[in-house]
Write a protein that holds these residues in place. Structure first.
Motif, mmCIF file in Angstrom:
data_model
loop_
_atom_site.group_PDB
_atom_site.id
_atom_site.type_symbol
_atom_site.label_atom_id
_atom_site.label_comp_id
_atom_site.label_asym_id
_atom_site.label_seq_id
_atom_site.Cartn_x
_atom_site.Cartn_y
_atom_site.Cartn_z
ATOM 1 N N VAL A 103 0.862 -1.176 0.000
ATOM 2 C CA VAL A 103 0.000 0.000 0.000
ATOM 3 C C VAL A 103 0.902 1.230 0.000
ATOM 4 N N VAL A 104 0.660 2.146 -0.946
ATOM 5 C CA VAL A 104 1.374 3.418 -1.002
ATOM 6 C C VAL A 104 0.335 4.519 -0.888
ATOM 7 N N GLU A 105 0.486 5.363 0.137
ATOM 8 C CA GLU A 105 -0.464 6.445 0.380
ATOM 9 C C GLU A 105 0.290 7.763 0.456
ATOM 10 N N ALA A 106 -0.277 8.803 -0.140
ATOM 11 C CA ALA A 106 0.339 10.129 -0.078
ATOM 12 C C ALA A 106 -0.736 11.174 0.158
ATOM 13 N N GLY A 107 -0.442 12.128 1.019
ATOM 14 C CA GLY A 107 -1.350 13.239 1.242
ATOM 15 C C GLY A 107 -1.499 14.083 -0.015
ATOM 16 N N LYS A 108 -0.444 14.117 -0.833
ATOM 17 C CA LYS A 108 -0.482 14.892 -2.081
ATOM 18 C C LYS A 108 -0.377 13.960 -3.288
ATOM 19 N N ASN A 109 0.837 13.750 -3.820
ATOM 20 C CA ASN A 109 1.025 13.045 -5.094
ATOM 21 C C ASN A 109 1.890 11.800 -4.949
ATOM 22 N N ILE A 110 1.693 10.854 -5.877
ATOM 23 C CA ILE A 110 2.553 9.674 -5.989
ATOM 24 C C ILE A 110 3.132 9.672 -7.394
ATOM 25 N N PHE A 111 4.461 9.538 -7.480
ATOM 26 C CA PHE A 111 5.169 9.441 -8.756
ATOM 27 C C PHE A 111 5.894 8.106 -8.791
ATOM 28 N N VAL A 112 5.665 7.303 -9.837
ATOM 29 C CA VAL A 112 6.280 5.979 -9.927
ATOM 30 C C VAL A 112 6.441 5.591 -11.397
ATOM 31 N N LYS A 113 7.412 4.738 -11.686
ATOM 32 C CA LYS A 113 7.664 4.310 -13.064
ATOM 33 C C LYS A 113 6.591 3.335 -13.546
ATOM 34 N N HIS A 114 6.300 2.295 -12.753
ATOM 35 C CA HIS A 114 5.246 1.331 -13.074
ATOM 36 C C HIS A 114 4.751 0.687 -11.790
ATOM 37 N N VAL A 115 3.569 0.059 -11.876
ATOM 38 C CA VAL A 115 2.943 -0.539 -10.689
ATOM 39 C C VAL A 115 2.391 -1.907 -11.039
ATOM 40 N N ASN A 116 2.750 -2.932 -10.252
ATOM 41 C CA ASN A 116 2.211 -4.285 -10.389
ATOM 42 C C ASN A 116 1.591 -4.703 -9.060
ATOM 43 N N GLU A 117 0.311 -5.052 -9.068
ATOM 44 C CA GLU A 117 -0.388 -5.629 -7.921
ATOM 45 C C GLU A 117 -0.148 -4.881 -6.614
ATOM 46 N N ALA A 118 -0.466 -3.570 -6.629
ATOM 47 C CA ALA A 118 -0.324 -2.740 -5.427
ATOM 48 C C ALA A 118 -1.532 -1.823 -5.309
ATOM 49 N N ASN A 119 -1.665 -1.195 -4.149
ATOM 50 C CA ASN A 119 -2.746 -0.248 -3.893
ATOM 51 C C ASN A 119 -2.137 1.131 -3.691
ATOM 52 N N LEU A 120 -2.539 2.101 -4.521
ATOM 53 C CA LEU A 120 -2.032 3.465 -4.436
ATOM 54 C C LEU A 120 -3.183 4.407 -4.142
ATOM 55 N N ILE A 121 -3.003 5.250 -3.125
ATOM 56 C CA ILE A 121 -4.026 6.200 -2.722
ATOM 57 C C ILE A 121 -3.347 7.553 -2.563
ATOM 58 N N ALA A 122 -3.789 8.547 -3.343
ATOM 59 C CA ALA A 122 -3.187 9.881 -3.291
ATOM 60 C C ALA A 122 -4.256 10.931 -3.068
ATOM 61 N N GLY A 123 -3.927 11.957 -2.301
ATOM 62 C CA GLY A 123 -4.843 13.052 -2.066
ATOM 63 C C GLY A 123 -5.046 13.910 -3.301
ATOM 64 N N GLU A 124 -4.035 13.956 -4.174
ATOM 65 C CA GLU A 124 -4.130 14.762 -5.387
ATOM 66 C C GLU A 124 -3.939 13.901 -6.635
ATOM 67 N N GLU A 125 -2.692 13.632 -7.051
ATOM 68 C CA GLU A 125 -2.427 12.933 -8.311
ATOM 69 C C GLU A 125 -1.610 11.663 -8.124
ATOM 70 N N ILE A 126 -1.865 10.702 -9.000
ATOM 71 C CA ILE A 126 -0.981 9.550 -9.182
ATOM 72 C C ILE A 126 -0.431 9.687 -10.597
ATOM 73 N N VAL A 127 0.891 9.717 -10.715
ATOM 74 C CA VAL A 127 1.545 9.840 -12.013
ATOM 75 C C VAL A 127 2.400 8.595 -12.227
ATOM 76 N N ILE A 128 2.079 7.833 -13.298
ATOM 77 C CA ILE A 128 2.757 6.562 -13.586
ATOM 78 C C ILE A 128 3.429 6.680 -14.944
ATOM 79 N N GLY A 129 4.709 6.321 -15.017
ATOM 80 C CA GLY A 129 5.478 6.465 -16.244
ATOM 81 C C GLY A 129 5.073 5.542 -17.362
ATOM 82 N N SER A 130 4.797 4.252 -17.065
ATOM 83 C CA SER A 130 4.501 3.346 -18.179
ATOM 84 C C SER A 130 3.221 2.533 -18.008
#
Length: 170
Positions: A103-130
């Protein structure tokens, strides 16, 4: 601050942080640098401020900070339990291989290259490279590379906008 206790002058910090000495000056920093991995040597980390990790967060470990969290390992994170920034951003240089548990949680934004089988929760934006594969994404805005980005499986829930080149399987 200087305080006199039992006839001695004692220095006490007015806020939490990391004790630093530079050129003979003592200060309290709200940035915690970790030069290796978060794992057996460090244990789980909880810090009031920002954290930068040169390595990764190993399988089953947790990092919690009130400020930004930066994970610099080129391969990213594999099987970490929780990465949580209560009031800042989470930046992961590589990808996330969540093994269905991360689980990845951010009050603001999450920046990551790629995501496999995870949970992402952001208060503002999730930005994924691929791509995001079999992951659950929740934010105001979700952005995956609009030229070749892919959202495959899982869930993507945004209050405002989802941007991606490909959504779903062929």
């Amino acid at each position: 601050v200087e305080v006199e206790e039992e006839g001695r002058i004692v220095l006490k910090a007015l806020n939490n942080g990391v004790l630093e000495e530079r050129q003979g000056m003592i200060s309290i920093s709200r940035h915690l640098p970790i030069n290796g991995d978060v794992g057996l040597e460090t244990g789980n980390i909880q810090f009031d401020g920002s954290i930068s990790i040169r390595g990764t967060v190993q399988n089953g470990y947790t990092v919690i900070a009130s400020g930004d969290i930066s994970i610099e390992h080129p391969e990213g994170v594999i099987g970490a339990k929780l990465i949580h920034s209560t009031g800042g951003d989470v930046y992961i240089r590589g990808g996330i291989f969540g093994l269905g548990e991360t689980v990845v949680e951010a009050g603001k934004n999450i920046f990551v290259k790629h995501v496999n089988e995870a949970n992402l929760i952001a208060g503002e934006e999730i930005v994924i490279g691929s791509y995001a594969l079999g992951s659950n994404l929740y934010a105001n805005t979700i952005k995956v590379d609009e030229r070749k980005g892919k959202l495959i499986g899982g869930r993507a829930v945004a209050k405002d906008t989802i941007i991606t080149a490909i959504s779903g399987n062929r």
